[in-house]
Design a protein around this motif. Structure first.
Motif, PDB file in Angstrom:
ATOM      1  N   ALA A 190       0.738  -1.274  -0.120  1.00  0.00           N
ATOM      2  CA  ALA A 190      -0.004  -0.153   0.053  1.00  0.00           C
ATOM      3  C   ALA A 190       1.048   1.267  -0.075  1.00  0.00           C
ATOM      4  O   ALA A 190       0.634   2.154  -0.810  1.00  0.00           O
ATOM      5  CB  ALA A 190      -0.838   0.099   1.307  1.00  0.00           C
ATOM      6  N   LEU A 191       1.906   1.344   0.742  1.00  0.00           N
ATOM      7  CA  LEU A 191       2.771   2.342   0.772  1.00  0.00           C
ATOM      8  C   LEU A 191       3.493   2.690  -0.473  1.00  0.00           C
ATOM      9  O   LEU A 191       3.904   3.896  -0.952  1.00  0.00           O
ATOM     10  CB  LEU A 191       3.651   2.367   2.264  1.00  0.00           C
ATOM     11  N   ILE A 192       4.150   1.520  -1.067  1.00  0.00           N
ATOM     12  CA  ILE A 192       4.652   1.585  -2.234  1.00  0.00           C
ATOM     13  C   ILE A 192       3.835   1.919  -3.293  1.00  0.00           C
ATOM     14  O   ILE A 192       4.110   3.034  -4.317  1.00  0.00           O
ATOM     15  CB  ILE A 192       5.186   0.119  -2.772  1.00  0.00           C
ATOM     16  N   ARG A 193       2.465   1.589  -3.355  1.00  0.00           N
ATOM     17  CA  ARG A 193       1.372   2.104  -4.403  1.00  0.00           C
ATOM     18  C   ARG A 193       1.284   3.506  -4.189  1.00  0.00           C
ATOM     19  O   ARG A 193       1.346   4.404  -5.229  1.00  0.00           O
ATOM     20  CB  ARG A 193       0.198   1.358  -4.171  1.00  0.00           C
ATOM     21  N   ALA A 194       1.019   4.071  -2.914  1.00  0.00           N
ATOM     22  CA  ALA A 194       0.992   5.493  -2.546  1.00  0.00           C
ATOM     23  C   ALA A 194       1.960   6.377  -3.117  1.00  0.00           C
ATOM     24  O   ALA A 194       2.052   7.391  -3.596  1.00  0.00           O
ATOM     25  CB  ALA A 194       0.653   5.325  -1.089  1.00  0.00           C
ATOM     26  N   SER A 195       3.130   5.723  -2.935  1.00  0.00           N
ATOM     27  CA  SER A 195       4.486   6.625  -3.357  1.00  0.00           C
ATOM     28  C   SER A 195       4.344   7.026  -4.827  1.00  0.00           C
ATOM     29  O   SER A 195       4.463   8.105  -5.203  1.00  0.00           O
ATOM     30  CB  SER A 195       5.741   5.736  -3.343  1.00  0.00           C
ATOM     31  N   VAL A 196       3.936   5.855  -5.745  1.00  0.00           N
ATOM     32  CA  VAL A 196       3.764   6.152  -7.186  1.00  0.00           C
ATOM     33  C   VAL A 196       2.510   7.156  -7.298  1.00  0.00           C
ATOM     34  O   VAL A 196       2.670   7.858  -8.065  1.00  0.00           O
ATOM     35  CB  VAL A 196       3.608   4.638  -7.670  1.00  0.00           C
ATOM     36  N   ARG A 197       1.657   7.007  -6.677  1.00  0.00           N
ATOM     37  CA  ARG A 197       0.297   7.433  -6.893  1.00  0.00           C
ATOM     38  C   ARG A 197       0.388   9.064  -6.320  1.00  0.00           C
ATOM     39  O   ARG A 197       0.159   9.942  -7.032  1.00  0.00           O
ATOM     40  CB  ARG A 197      -0.930   7.236  -6.208  1.00  0.00           C
ATOM     41  N   MET A 198       1.212   9.149  -5.360  1.00  0.00           N
ATOM     42  CA  MET A 198       1.365  10.765  -4.726  1.00  0.00           C
ATOM     43  C   MET A 198       2.411  11.422  -6.112  1.00  0.00           C
ATOM     44  O   MET A 198       2.022  12.568  -6.380  1.00  0.00           O
ATOM     45  CB  MET A 198       2.265  10.582  -3.465  1.00  0.00           C
ATOM     46  N   GLY A 199       3.317  10.611  -6.612  1.00  0.00           N
ATOM     47  CA  GLY A 199       4.108  11.378  -7.689  1.00  0.00           C
ATOM     48  C   GLY A 199       3.250  11.579  -8.905  1.00  0.00           C
ATOM     49  O   GLY A 199       3.263  12.612  -9.584  1.00  0.00           O
ATOM     50  N   ALA A 200       2.139  10.645  -9.323  1.00  0.00           N
ATOM     51  CA  ALA A 200       1.406  10.942 -10.405  1.00  0.00           C
ATOM     52  C   ALA A 200       0.246  12.164  -9.907  1.00  0.00           C
ATOM     53  O   ALA A 200       0.078  13.147 -10.817  1.00  0.00           O
ATOM     54  CB  ALA A 200       0.448   9.736 -10.464  1.00  0.00           C
ATOM     55  N   ILE A 201      -0.141  12.277  -8.572  1.00  0.00           N
ATOM     56  CA  ILE A 201      -0.911  13.467  -8.111  1.00  0.00           C
ATOM     57  C   ILE A 201      -0.024  14.757  -8.485  1.00  0.00           C
ATOM     58  O   ILE A 201      -0.666  15.714  -9.039  1.00  0.00           O
ATOM     59  CB  ILE A 201      -1.240  13.036  -6.871  1.00  0.00           C
ATOM     60  N   ILE A 202       1.031  14.676  -8.178  1.00  0.00           N
ATOM     61  CA  ILE A 202       1.909  16.043  -8.005  1.00  0.00           C
ATOM     62  C   ILE A 202       2.298  16.404  -9.694  1.00  0.00           C
ATOM     63  O   ILE A 202       2.270  17.467 -10.041  1.00  0.00           O
ATOM     64  CB  ILE A 202       3.436  15.736  -7.301  1.00  0.00           C
ATOM     65  N   GLY A 203       2.320  15.314 -10.538  1.00  0.00           N
ATOM     66  CA  GLY A 203       2.426  15.509 -11.853  1.00  0.00           C
ATOM     67  C   GLY A 203       1.166  15.817 -12.538  1.00  0.00           C
ATOM     68  O   GLY A 203       1.324  15.915 -13.852  1.00  0.00           O
ATOM     69  N   LEU A 204       0.086  15.954 -12.122  1.00  0.00           N
ATOM     70  CA  LEU A 204      -1.385  16.042 -12.432  1.00  0.00           C
ATOM     71  C   LEU A 204      -1.674  15.092 -13.571  1.00  0.00           C
ATOM     72  O   LEU A 204      -2.121  15.470 -14.688  1.00  0.00           O
ATOM     73  CB  LEU A 204      -1.510  17.493 -13.074  1.00  0.00           C
ATOM     74  N   ALA A 205      -1.344  13.788 -13.352  1.00  0.00           N
ATOM     75  CA  ALA A 205      -1.637  12.785 -14.198  1.00  0.00           C
ATOM     76  C   ALA A 205      -3.048  12.677 -14.659  1.00  0.00           C
ATOM     77  O   ALA A 205      -3.826  12.945 -13.615  1.00  0.00           O
ATOM     78  CB  ALA A 205      -1.194  11.340 -13.761  1.00  0.00           C
ATOM     79  N   SER A 206      -3.435  12.335 -15.756  1.00  0.00           N
ATOM     80  CA  SER A 206      -4.914  11.903 -16.135  1.00  0.00           C
ATOM     81  C   SER A 206      -5.393  10.698 -15.674  1.00  0.00           C
ATOM     82  O   SER A 206      -4.639   9.931 -15.040  1.00  0.00           O
ATOM     83  CB  SER A 206      -4.866  11.876 -17.574  1.00  0.00           C
ATOM     84  N   ASP A 207      -6.648  10.368 -15.697  1.00  0.00           N
ATOM     85  CA  ASP A 207      -7.267   9.262 -15.098  1.00  0.00           C
ATOM     86  C   ASP A 207      -6.600   8.035 -15.731  1.00  0.00           C
ATOM     87  O   ASP A 207      -6.264   6.977 -15.058  1.00  0.00           O
ATOM     88  CB  ASP A 207      -8.620   9.317 -15.346  1.00  0.00           C
ATOM     89  N   ARG A 208      -6.311   8.300 -17.062  1.00  0.00           N
ATOM     90  CA  ARG A 208      -5.878   6.876 -17.566  1.00  0.00           C
ATOM     91  C   ARG A 208      -4.570   6.548 -17.200  1.00  0.00           C
ATOM     92  O   ARG A 208      -3.954   5.504 -16.748  1.00  0.00           O
ATOM     93  CB  ARG A 208      -5.919   7.094 -19.047  1.00  0.00           C
ATOM     94  N   GLU A 209      -3.824   7.907 -17.181  1.00  0.00           N
ATOM     95  CA  GLU A 209      -2.211   7.841 -16.600  1.00  0.00           C
ATOM     96  C   GLU A 209      -2.167   7.276 -15.248  1.00  0.00           C
ATOM     97  O   GLU A 209      -1.286   6.454 -14.816  1.00  0.00           O
ATOM     98  CB  GLU A 209      -1.559   9.005 -16.590  1.00  0.00           C
ATOM     99  N   LEU A 210      -3.149   7.630 -14.398  1.00  0.00           N
ATOM    100  CA  LEU A 210      -3.053   7.102 -12.972  1.00  0.00           C
ATOM    101  C   LEU A 210      -3.528   5.722 -12.873  1.00  0.00           C
ATOM    102  O   LEU A 210      -2.758   5.125 -12.095  1.00  0.00           O
ATOM    103  CB  LEU A 210      -4.370   8.014 -12.134  1.00  0.00           C
ATOM    104  N   VAL A 211      -4.475   5.289 -13.709  1.00  0.00           N
ATOM    105  CA  VAL A 211      -4.794   3.793 -13.663  1.00  0.00           C
ATOM    106  C   VAL A 211      -3.348   3.062 -14.005  1.00  0.00           C
ATOM    107  O   VAL A 211      -3.191   2.088 -13.323  1.00  0.00           O
ATOM    108  CB  VAL A 211      -5.864   3.446 -14.612  1.00  0.00           C
ATOM    109  N   ALA A 212      -2.576   3.309 -15.288  1.00  0.00           N
ATOM    110  CA  ALA A 212      -1.572   2.686 -15.484  1.00  0.00           C
ATOM    111  C   ALA A 212      -0.399   2.729 -14.370  1.00  0.00           C
ATOM    112  O   ALA A 212       0.100   1.521 -13.918  1.00  0.00           O
ATOM    113  CB  ALA A 212      -1.012   3.258 -16.770  1.00  0.00           C
ATOM    114  N   LEU A 213      -0.299   3.780 -13.700  1.00  0.00           N
ATOM    115  CA  LEU A 213       0.803   4.042 -12.742  1.00  0.00           C
ATOM    116  C   LEU A 213       0.303   3.128 -11.313  1.00  0.00           C
ATOM    117  O   LEU A 213       1.127   2.634 -10.679  1.00  0.00           O
ATOM    118  CB  LEU A 213       1.085   5.450 -12.405  1.00  0.00           C
ATOM    119  N   THR A 214      -0.968   3.096 -11.138  1.00  0.00           N
ATOM    120  CA  THR A 214      -1.365   2.629  -9.999  1.00  0.00           C
ATOM    121  C   THR A 214      -1.238   1.033 -10.214  1.00  0.00           C
ATOM    122  O   THR A 214      -0.802   0.265  -9.369  1.00  0.00           O
ATOM    123  CB  THR A 214      -2.736   2.598  -9.617  1.00  0.00           C
TER     124      THR A 214
END
Ligand code: GRG
Length: 301
Positions: A190-214
Motif C-alpha cells: 500500500a505504501l509503495i503504491r501510494a508513493s507512485v500515486r503521490m508522484g502521479a498526483i503531483i504530476g497532474l496525471a490524467s485518469d488513464r495515466e493514474l490507472v496505469a501507474l497504480t
C-alpha cells in the motif's frame, strides 16, 4: 555506478538532508513547550540511519514522467519516509517483530526504551501529516489534500496497519496464496503504491495515466515484498542489517514458505515484467521506474 545507482544516491542524499533539517530542534516551534530532547533523538535515530529511501525515489521518478523537477518532490518524499520509518520502529518492538537490529544499528527501543520508541513512531506519523498539510509540501491546497488522503489511506486500516494486523494473526496459520498476496498488498504494497500515486498526483496525471501507474505501483509492491521474503531466507544478518530467517522461525505465512525459494524467484521475475509492461503508455519517460522495479528483483540488502 549505474544510472539507477546515481539516481538512487542523489534521491537518498536529498531525503537525508530534508529529514536532518525537519528533525532539528529549531523546526519545533513551541506553543506548549520545547520538544523533549529524548524524543527528538529517538526520532532521528529511527530515520537518519541509512535507509535506502526507495519510496521517495518512486515518487520522484513518477513525478519526473510529468516533468516535475526533483526539488518539488522532496517534502512529499520525506513524509513518506517518515511514515515508513515509524512503521519500522513499531514493527521492531517486542510486541510485534521483537528485533534488536535495524539498518545495521540498534533498533530504537534497544537504543532508548520501549515507551520512547512508541512515542517516536507516533510523532513521526503525526509530523508527516503536519508537514504534508503545509504549503512547503506543495503550493496548491487542493493538491495537498489529495496527497494527505492518499497517504492516510495507504498507512491505515485498509493498508499498512490492517496488513500488519493480518500478518501478526497469520503466524502458524496455513493461508492460501491469495490470502498471502492480500496481506502483502496491504502491509508493504500500500505504501509503495501510494508513493507512485503521490508522484502521479503531483504530476497532474490524467485518469488513464493514474490507472496505469497504480497498476505499476501494485506490481512493484508485490515484487518488493516477494524479494524481501526471499532475502529473509537467503541473505545474512550482516547483508540486510537486521535479523534474517525470522519468517521461518515464527511460522509466518509467506509465498516462499508455500512454493519455495526457486519458484518464488521465477514468480518475482514474472511480476517485474508485468510491472514494466504496465508502463507502456509512457515510453522512455518511464525508464527510471522500470530500473527501480528491476532493482527490486536484484537487490541484496
Ligand atoms: C507497525 C503499523 C506497523 C506496520 C509495520 C512495513 C511493516 C508494517 C513492517 C516491516 C516488516 C518488514 C521488514 C516488511 C518487509 C518489507 C519492508 C517494509 C522492508 C523494509 O523496507 P526497505 O527495504 O527498508 O525499504 P529501508 O531500511 O531501506 O528503508
Amino acid at each position: 555506478m549505474s544510472n539507477f545507482q546515481i539516481e538512487a544516491q542523489n534521491c537518498a542524499n536529498d531525503i537525508n538532508n530534508a529529514l536532518d533539517e525537519a528533525l532539528s530542534k529549531e523546526q519545533f516551534f513551541e506553543p506548549y513547550g520545547a520538544i523533549p530532547k529524548r524524543l527528538l533523538l529517538a526520532m532521528r535515530h529511527g530515520t537518519l540511519n541509512g535507509g535506502k529511501r526507495l519510496r521517495p525515489l518512486l515518487l520522484r521518478q513518477t513525478a519526473a514522467i510529468f516533468n516535475v523537477p526533483h526539488e518539488q518532490t522532496i517534502i512529499a518524499g520525506m513524509v513518506l519516509e517518515m511514515v515508513h520509518c515509524y512503521s519500522l520502529i513499531h514493527d521492531d518492538l517486542p510486541a510485534m517483530d521483537n528485533d534488536d537490529l535495524r539498518r545495521g544499528q540498534k533498533t530504537v527501543h534497544k537504543e532508548f526504551d520501549e515507551a520512547t520508541a512508541i512515542l517516536a513512531g507516533d510523532n513521526l506519523l503525526t509530523l508527516a501529516f503536519e508537514i504534508l498539510a503545509s504549503p512547503k509540501a506543495h503550493k496548491e491546497a487542493e493538491l495537498r489534500l489529495k496527497l494527505i488522503s492518499e497517504l492516510a489511506k495507504s498507512a491505515g486500516a485498509c493498508g499498512m496497519v490492517g496488513g500488519q494486523m493480518l500478518d501478526l494473526a497469520s503466524e502458524n496459520e496455513v493461508l492460501s496464496l491469495k490470502e498471502i498476496d492480500n496481506i502483502h498488498a496491504m502491509k508493504t504494497g500500500a505504501l509503495i503504491r501510494a508513493s507512485v500515486r503521490m508522484g502521479a498526483i503531483i504530476g497532474l496525471a490524467s485518469d488513464r495515466e493514474l490507472v496505469a501507474l497504480t497498476k505499476y505501483g501494485e506490481l512493484a509492491g508485490r515484487a518488493f515484498q516477494l524479494a524481501d521474503d526471499i532475502l529473509d531466507e537467503t541473505a545474512t544478518d550482516k547483508q540486510l542489517g537486521k535479523t534474517t530467517g525470522k519468517d521461518k522461525k515464527s511460522g509466518k505465512a509467506t509465498l516462499v514458505a508455500n512454493i519455495g525459494v526457486k519458484e518464488s524467484k521465477v514468480k518475482l521475475l514474472e511480476i517485474i515484467e508485468q510491472a514494466k509492461a504496465a508502463l507502456s503508455l509512457f515510453g522512455e519517460k518511464a525508464n527510471s521506474l522500470r530500473a527501480s522495479v528491476d532493482y527490486f528483483g536484484q537487490r541484496e540488502s
